[in-house]
Design an enzyme around this catalytic site. Sequence first.
Site, PDB file in Angstrom:
ATOM      1  N   ASP A 131       0.871  -1.175   0.000  1.00 22.18           N
ATOM      2  CA  ASP A 131       0.000   0.000   0.000  1.00 22.18           C
ATOM      3  C   ASP A 131       0.910   1.228   0.000  1.00 22.18           C
ATOM      4  OD1 ASP A 131      -2.161   1.665  -0.040  1.00 22.18           O
ATOM      5  OD2 ASP A 131      -3.216   0.702   1.616  1.00 22.18           O
TER       6      ASP A 131
HETATM    7  C1  BGC Z   1      -5.186   3.080   0.170  1.00 23.46           C
HETATM    8  C2  BGC Z   1      -5.331   2.022  -0.922  1.00 23.46           C
HETATM    9  C3  BGC Z   1      -5.289   2.689  -2.267  1.00 23.46           C
HETATM   10  C4  BGC Z   1      -3.986   3.450  -2.397  1.00 23.46           C
HETATM   11  C5  BGC Z   1      -3.779   4.092  -3.748  1.00 23.46           C
HETATM   12  C6  BGC Z   1      -4.003   3.987  -0.074  1.00 23.46           C
HETATM   13  O1  BGC Z   1      -4.014   5.071   0.790  1.00 23.46           O
HETATM   14  O2  BGC Z   1      -5.094   2.444   1.411  1.00 23.46           O
HETATM   15  O3  BGC Z   1      -6.522   1.309  -0.728  1.00 23.46           O
HETATM   16  O4  BGC Z   1      -5.466   1.751  -3.283  1.00 23.46           O
HETATM   17  O5  BGC Z   1      -3.946   4.454  -1.409  1.00 23.46           O
HETATM   18  O6  BGC Z   1      -4.589   5.171  -3.957  1.00 23.46           O
END
Ligand code: BGC
Length: 766
Positions: free
Chosen positions: A289
Site C-alpha cells: 500500500d
Molecule cells: C489506500 C489504498 C489505495 C492506495 C492508492 C491507499 O491510501 O489504502 O486502498 O489503493 O492508497 O490510492
Amino acid sequence: MKQTSKAISVYLAGVLYILMSMNHPMAGEQKGESDLDRRVTELLGRMTVAEKIGQMSQVNADGDKIPGELRAALKAGEIGSILNQVNVDVVNEMQRIAVEESRLGIPLMMGRDVIHGFRTVQPIPLGQAATWNPELVQKGARAAAVEAASTGVNWTFAPMIDISRDPRWGRIAESFGEDPYLTGVLGAAMVKGFQGDDFSQPGNIAACGKHFAGYGASESGRDYNTTNIPENELRNVYLPPFKAAVDAGLATIMTSFSDLNGVPASGNRFLLKQVLRDEWQFDGFVVSDWASIEQLSVHGFTANDREAAYEAASAGLNMEMATSAYASHLPELLDEGRVSMAELDAMVADILRIKFRMGLFEDPFTDPSDYPAIANEGHLAIAEQLARQSIVLLENRNHTLPLAKEALGSLAVIGPLADDPYEQLGTWIFDGDPAISQTPLKAIRQLLGDRVSVEYVRAMETSRSRSTAGFDEAVQAARAADAVVVFLGEESILSGETHSRADIDLPGKQNELLTALHQAGKPVIAVILAGRPLTLGDIIDDVDALLFAWHPGAMGGPAIADILFGVEPPSGKLPATFPLMVGQAPIYYAHKNTGRPATPEKFTHMDDLPVRMPQSSWGFASFHLDAGYEPLYEFGYGLSYTEFVYSDIEVSDSKIEMGEEITVQAVVRNEGRVEADEVVQLYVRDLVGNVTRPVKELKGFQRIRLKPGESRRVSFVLGPNDLAFHGRDMSLITEPGDFHVWVGGSSNAELQTAFTLVAEQSRSSN
Ligand code: BGC
C-alpha cells in the site's frame, strides 16, 4: 532450494500438461501458459539488476506533463508501474517511452482506484453488497473497467475484501461488510467483472484484492490501527474472501497498512509466503500500500528504509507503491547477499507474467474511440439497478410506503442530502462526475410531474451542521404537505480512508430536525444516505418509514424515487449488523455462543434493575446492561412492500457421510399484494467443533422474484467444503456431528431443520 522446488513444479506442470492434452479441451491454455513462462524467463535473462528493480517500483504521476526526471526513469526502464494517471494522451506517451525508448521495451501497469464505478459512480461497495446480487456487481465492475480502460488505466486497486465488523471504521464503506461468504462471492464477482474471462481483451483490467490481511479489524475502528487476530480467526474469517478472489483468477493483491499480531502486513512472511504462495499457489503479484514498506520503520518493525526493504523483499512483496525503499536499497541488499538474485528474479517474474497475460506486450496503447462513450445509457442503467437493489427498507409503519402518487397533493422534501449531486457519490470517487448525478429531489419531481406540488427545504447546510436556523421553514413545509421525505445521513467525507468515527449517530442536529418534523404531524419518511451502519435507535420513534440508501452513486435519485413510489419494491438486505449503541461494536451475527449466552429471561435492562439486586438473580449471561445483546437490525435484514412467508424446510437426508452433498429446500411464498424480489438466505451451525463454531454462518443465498400469491421451492446444495473450517491445528477439516440449518429472509431466520454428518463406518453400521 527455491530453484529446486521451482524446477520440480515446472516438471510437474509439464507432466500435467501432457496428461491434460490427451483429453482436455482447455489443453491449449496450458500450452499458452508454458509459452508464457518461456517468455518471462527469456526476458528476465536479458534484464540488468536496475531494470529488475525498476519493475518493482510504482510511481505516483498524476500531472498532465511528464516531468523530465520521470521521463528519464521511464527511458532507463526503472519504473514498472504508474499510479493515478488518467489522461489518455499522457498514458500513451508514458507507454510509448517505456516500450519504444527503453532498452527492453517493457510496458507499464497503469494503476488507479476504480472502486465503485469510474466516471459513472455506482453505489459504494457496502451498498453494492446490500444487493446480494453477484451478477449485477459483476456487471458494475465490467462497466467501470470499460470506462477506466478507455483512459489507459489497466489495473484497479479493487475489490476491497476486508471483513469489516466495526461500523466506526471509515473504510467499511469500501467493503462488502461483515461476512466472509458474502464478501467472497461478491469479491470474486468483481474480479470477474474487471478482468473478464481473458484479461488481455480490451476493456478488461487487472484487479487487486486488498488489503492483505486483517485491516478491517483495526482496534476501535480507528483507521490504520493495530490488529490482533488469532490465526484461527484469521483463517476462518479474514482470509476466505481472498482465497475466493484468488480462485476467481485475481491478478494482484495489495498488502495492508496494518500491524498483524506484531508483524506489519508488508513485511509479513507468514501472510505473503506461507499462505499466499505456498498454500494458495498464488502466481500473480503483490503490491504494497502507499508507502507501507517505508512505514515498517514507523511501526517500529525495522530501523530504517533499508531494513524495511529487506523485510518486504524477504516476504516476497513484489512492487512498492509510491516510495523508493526498493529502488534505493535493493542493490546493496543484493550485493551483500541478503536478498538473493533468485529471490529478486522470482519477484520480477510474477510482475512480468501478469504483464504478458494482460497482453500489454502486444499492445500497450489506448485509443478511446475503441470504447463506448463514458457514462453511456447502459452504464447509467447498471448504476441505477445497483442503487435500486441496494436500498434497504428498515421500518414501514402502517404501510406508509410506498407513497401513492395519485393520492398525494403535496410533498415536502427536506434535508441536506436531498439535492446534493456530489455527496450522494460517497467516498473514493477520483474520476466521478457530480454533473452526471441525478439527485433524489430532481428524480422525485420528474416522477411526480406537475400535478403534485413539491416543496424543498434544505434545512441544514451540511449533515454536520449544528445550526437550527433552517428548521422552522422545514417544519412549515412539512405542515403544509401531505407527506414528508427527509434526506439525512453522512456527507461522503465522513466515511472512507482515515475517516473513522467514534460516535455513529446521525451527525449535527439531524435528530432534532427529525423530532421537529415528526411534531408537524404528517407521515415522515426518512431516507438515510451514509457510508456505514449508523446507530438509528433514537430516531425510530420519529419516523413512519425508514430507508437506508448508503451512498447510492450517480443514479441514486431515480432509484430512491422508484422505491418511494413503489415503481419497484425495496429488496436490499443489510451486509453488516446495525448496532443499537456504538459500544456494542464490533458486533456481528456469526459470533460465538460463549459459555453464558444471553436469553430474554437472563437479561435485565439497567433501568429495571432493582437497587441491591441479590447476586443470585443477576442472570450471569453475556449482555450489556444498557444495550442488551441484540443489534438494532441484524445482518441480512430488510423489509419489502410485500410479505414473504417461509415454510416446509427439509434436507435431502437426515444423515450424510463425509464427502457427500446435502440438499436443503424451503418454500417461500409471496403473501402480499405486489410482485417483489426476496433474498433467500441459508445459514448453518456446526454444533460442536474442535474449535468453537459461530452460532450461525451464511452458506448460500439466492435472489428470487415472486408474484403475489406465488410460491417457490428454493434449493441449496451444501458440499463438503461448505462444512469445513480451520481447526485447532489450523488445517481445513470437516468433522462428523450435528448441524442445524435455517432458511429465511435474514440472519434471524427461524425456520430450521437439522442433519448429522457421520464418518463412513458409523453409517454402514447403522
Ligand atoms: C489506500 C489504498 C489505495 C492506495 C492508492 C491507499 O491510501 O489504502 O486502498 O489503493 O492508497 O490510492
